[in-house]
Design a protein around this motif. Structure first.
Motif, PDB file in Angstrom:
ATOM      1  N   MET A  38       1.061  -0.961  -0.083  1.00 28.56           N
ATOM      2  CA  MET A  38      -0.008   0.107   0.099  1.00 28.56           C
ATOM      3  C   MET A  38       0.820   1.350   0.072  1.00 28.56           C
ATOM      4  O   MET A  38       1.755   1.150   0.813  1.00 28.56           O
ATOM      5  CB  MET A  38      -0.906   0.126   1.378  1.00 28.56           C
ATOM      6  N   GLY A  39       0.555   2.231  -0.773  1.00 29.31           N
ATOM      7  CA  GLY A  39       1.190   3.586  -0.944  1.00 29.31           C
ATOM      8  C   GLY A  39       0.344   4.682  -1.374  1.00 29.31           C
ATOM      9  O   GLY A  39      -0.570   4.487  -1.892  1.00 29.31           O
ATOM     10  N   LEU A  40       0.871   5.853  -1.180  1.00 31.05           N
ATOM     11  CA  LEU A  40       0.199   7.033  -1.492  1.00 31.05           C
ATOM     12  C   LEU A  40       1.069   8.344  -1.606  1.00 31.05           C
ATOM     13  O   LEU A  40       1.891   8.296  -0.865  1.00 31.05           O
ATOM     14  CB  LEU A  40      -1.259   7.370  -0.953  1.00 31.05           C
ATOM     15  N   VAL A  41       0.472   9.071  -2.472  1.00 28.34           N
ATOM     16  CA  VAL A  41       1.129  10.470  -2.470  1.00 28.34           C
ATOM     17  C   VAL A  41       0.083  11.569  -2.360  1.00 28.34           C
ATOM     18  O   VAL A  41      -0.749  11.752  -2.947  1.00 28.34           O
ATOM     19  CB  VAL A  41       1.840  10.785  -3.984  1.00 28.34           C
ATOM     20  N   VAL A  42      -0.052  12.408  -1.293  1.00 26.63           N
ATOM     21  CA  VAL A  42      -0.729  13.260  -0.631  1.00 26.63           C
ATOM     22  C   VAL A  42      -0.287  14.631  -1.074  1.00 26.63           C
ATOM     23  O   VAL A  42       0.926  14.986  -0.476  1.00 26.63           O
ATOM     24  CB  VAL A  42      -1.001  12.862   0.753  1.00 26.63           C
ATOM     25  N   LEU A  43      -1.081  15.337  -1.947  1.00 30.86           N
ATOM     26  CA  LEU A  43      -0.820  16.722  -2.028  1.00 30.86           C
ATOM     27  C   LEU A  43      -1.505  17.644  -1.320  1.00 30.86           C
ATOM     28  O   LEU A  43      -3.148  17.502  -1.063  1.00 30.86           O
ATOM     29  CB  LEU A  43      -0.886  17.229  -3.564  1.00 30.86           C
ATOM     30  N   HIS A  44      -1.016  18.470  -0.259  1.00 31.45           N
ATOM     31  CA  HIS A  44      -1.885  19.363   0.685  1.00 31.45           C
ATOM     32  C   HIS A  44      -1.699  20.777   0.616  1.00 31.45           C
ATOM     33  O   HIS A  44      -0.594  21.313   0.400  1.00 31.45           O
ATOM     34  CB  HIS A  44      -1.537  18.839   2.080  1.00 31.45           C
ATOM     35  N   ASP A  45      -2.804  21.475   0.447  1.00 30.14           N
ATOM     36  CA  ASP A  45      -3.045  22.722   0.181  1.00 30.14           C
ATOM     37  C   ASP A  45      -2.573  23.388   1.754  1.00 30.14           C
ATOM     38  O   ASP A  45      -3.550  23.336   2.608  1.00 30.14           O
ATOM     39  CB  ASP A  45      -4.275  23.337  -0.243  1.00 30.14           C
ATOM     40  N   HIS A  46      -1.596  24.308   1.805  1.00 29.06           N
ATOM     41  CA  HIS A  46      -1.285  24.862   3.098  1.00 29.06           C
ATOM     42  C   HIS A  46      -2.298  26.184   3.614  1.00 29.06           C
ATOM     43  O   HIS A  46      -2.726  25.921   4.553  1.00 29.06           O
ATOM     44  CB  HIS A  46       0.345  25.749   3.195  1.00 29.06           C
ATOM     45  N   HIS A  47      -2.863  26.884   2.675  1.00 23.05           N
ATOM     46  CA  HIS A  47      -3.538  27.883   2.760  1.00 23.05           C
ATOM     47  C   HIS A  47      -4.959  27.598   3.252  1.00 23.05           C
ATOM     48  O   HIS A  47      -5.622  28.084   4.370  1.00 23.05           O
ATOM     49  CB  HIS A  47      -3.656  28.964   1.634  1.00 23.05           C
ATOM     50  N   LEU A  69     -12.054  13.860   2.729  1.00 19.33           N
ATOM     51  CA  LEU A  69     -13.192  14.467   3.068  1.00 19.33           C
ATOM     52  C   LEU A  69     -13.144  14.716   4.618  1.00 19.33           C
ATOM     53  O   LEU A  69     -13.472  15.738   5.088  1.00 19.33           O
ATOM     54  CB  LEU A  69     -14.314  13.636   2.784  1.00 19.33           C
ATOM     55  N   HIS A  70     -12.393  13.815   5.408  1.00 18.82           N
ATOM     56  CA  HIS A  70     -12.576  13.654   6.846  1.00 18.82           C
ATOM     57  C   HIS A  70     -11.364  13.934   7.597  1.00 18.82           C
ATOM     58  O   HIS A  70     -11.349  14.342   8.702  1.00 18.82           O
ATOM     59  CB  HIS A  70     -13.553  12.366   7.259  1.00 18.82           C
ATOM     60  N   TYR A  71     -10.284  13.307   6.724  1.00 18.54           N
ATOM     61  CA  TYR A  71      -9.087  13.256   7.692  1.00 18.54           C
ATOM     62  C   TYR A  71      -7.818  14.005   7.325  1.00 18.54           C
ATOM     63  O   TYR A  71      -6.820  14.164   7.870  1.00 18.54           O
ATOM     64  CB  TYR A  71      -8.591  11.547   7.676  1.00 18.54           C
ATOM     65  N   ALA A  72      -8.026  14.573   6.037  1.00 19.45           N
ATOM     66  CA  ALA A  72      -6.833  15.476   5.730  1.00 19.45           C
ATOM     67  C   ALA A  72      -6.364  16.634   6.434  1.00 19.45           C
ATOM     68  O   ALA A  72      -5.093  16.966   6.768  1.00 19.45           O
ATOM     69  CB  ALA A  72      -7.066  15.970   4.167  1.00 19.45           C
TER      70      ALA A  72
END
Length: 379
Positions: A38-47, A69-72
């Protein structure tokens, strides 16, 4: 992992710059290289503190949807990384958290990750910019051993390449967004706008410019990719002006110095097809753009909304209606007929408008109003 396998994997990472969708397949290869399913790449918006996009392998679409939706916004790994971990940091649950139990007690693990059968985690903080953060990670199931030194070493070998691609991708995306916004802004202008290169070839035309070319009998046309005029004499003048602009040789004859632009008359006013093309050099722009040509004519008149001008000068609704008619070039009797009032009423309103705008004639008033009108194209 052999050198050949490492080289192949690095090549797949760089392929993701051309097609980000390839991250779904590339994260599978990275995960398998470190013994994970299992693997993933997560892109997260700081603002906005939210997930922008997630690429994954071995994790159901529903789980990814649930995460975004719920945990990012309450991802304990992202929280620690953004709080001070350096870009390129490789970590496991045991090195990231002061106590590994923090990971197991987190809502994200208890309510989301545990249901996938995963237990241990290894990750790379792949990008930390003003706009976004990127985390690449993999998980091992409860029956498998924890990630160790070997897996961390492999991820550290890949880290410089992953970081380079993440930075490049962000740069390309930001430039694409900037270009799209610029194109959208140019399309709002009532003037036709053409960007040309050093060979006079058209690089871009805005919506008003394209519409002008489609008009029957238009004084301008594009021939073999180059902007030119329909009449030979106009075409020669326009060509010389563009040549001088591209060569940095525009001369202001009045001041005997370098000019910032050159205006060229096009068409025949007697036939109702008259335009003025203003050629401006782009001396300090990045190639290939070398000059910009603005074309204005009666058909490209901007839309006129004088509400803000009226508010600025304290005009009443009746005075504003009068001003709108005056700005269209109508005289007092014509304005009176258009508004259905007596000419004396219009003269009285016009007198108050002069007083409020500190003008003394319709010509001076029209010139003042025109200086406040944005060159926006009618939709």
């Amino acid at each position: 992992m052999t050198h050949e396998q490492l080289s192949t994997l690095i090549g797949q990472i760089y392929d993701c710059a051309l097609s980000p969708e390839r991250w779904n397949q590339t994260i599978e290869h990275i995960a398998r290289a470190i013994g994970s399913q299992m693997g993933l790449v997560v892109l997260h918006d700081h603002h906005e503190n939210k997930s922008i996009r997630t690429f994954s392998f071995g994790i159901s679409a529903h789980t990814i949807w649930d995460y975004e939706l719920h945990y990012a916004q309450r991802n304990p790994i992202a929280t620690i990384c953004m709080a001070g971990r350096p870009e390129g940091d490789v970590h496991t649950a045991r090195t990231l958290f002061d106590n590994p139990d923090q990971w197991f007690r987190s809502a994200m693990y208890r309510e989301l990750i545990r249901s996938t059968g995963a237990r241990d985690v290894i990750g790379l903080y792949a990008l930390h910019s003003e706009e976004r953060g990127v985390w690449l990670g993999a998980f091992r199931r409860r029956r498998d051993p924890n990630f160790g030194v070997r897996e961390q070493r492999i991820l550290r070998l890949l880290a410089p390449h992953i970081i380079r691609i993440m930075r490049l991708t962000e740069l390309l995306e930001m430039r694409a967004i900037t270009a799209e916004r610029l194109v959208a802004a140019l399309d709002t202008l009532s003037s036709g706008v053409w960007l040309v290169d050093r060979n006079y070839r058209v690089l871009h035309a805005n919506a008003a410019g394209e519409a002008l070319l489609r008009r029957q009998g238009a004084p301008l046309r594009v021939f073999e990719g180059r902007l030119t005029a329909s009449m030979p004499a106009d075409a020669e003048r326009l060509c010389r002006a563009i040549h001088r602009a591209v060569a940095g040789a525009l001369v202001d004859e009045a001041s005997n110095g370098t000019a910032t632009h050159e205006a060229i008359p096009l068409g025949d006013a007697a036939l109702g097809e008259a335009l003025v093309a203003t050629v401006v050099p782009l001396c300090n722009s990045a190639p290939p753009a070398a000059a910009v040509i603005f074309v204005q004519g009666p058909a490209a008149a901007p839309i006129t909304r004088l509400d803000a001008f009226g508010a600025l000068h304290g005009l009443t609704p009746a005075e504003l209606r009068c001003l709108n008619e005056i700005f269209l070039g109508r005289n007092v009797p014509e304005v009176a007929t258009a508004l259905g009032v007596a000419p004396t009423t219009i003269r009285s309103q016009l007198s108050r408008i002069f007083e409020k705008t500190l003008t003394t004639s319709q010509t001076e008033l029209t010139r003042l109003v025109a200086s406040f009108v944005a060159p926006i194209r009618a939709s």
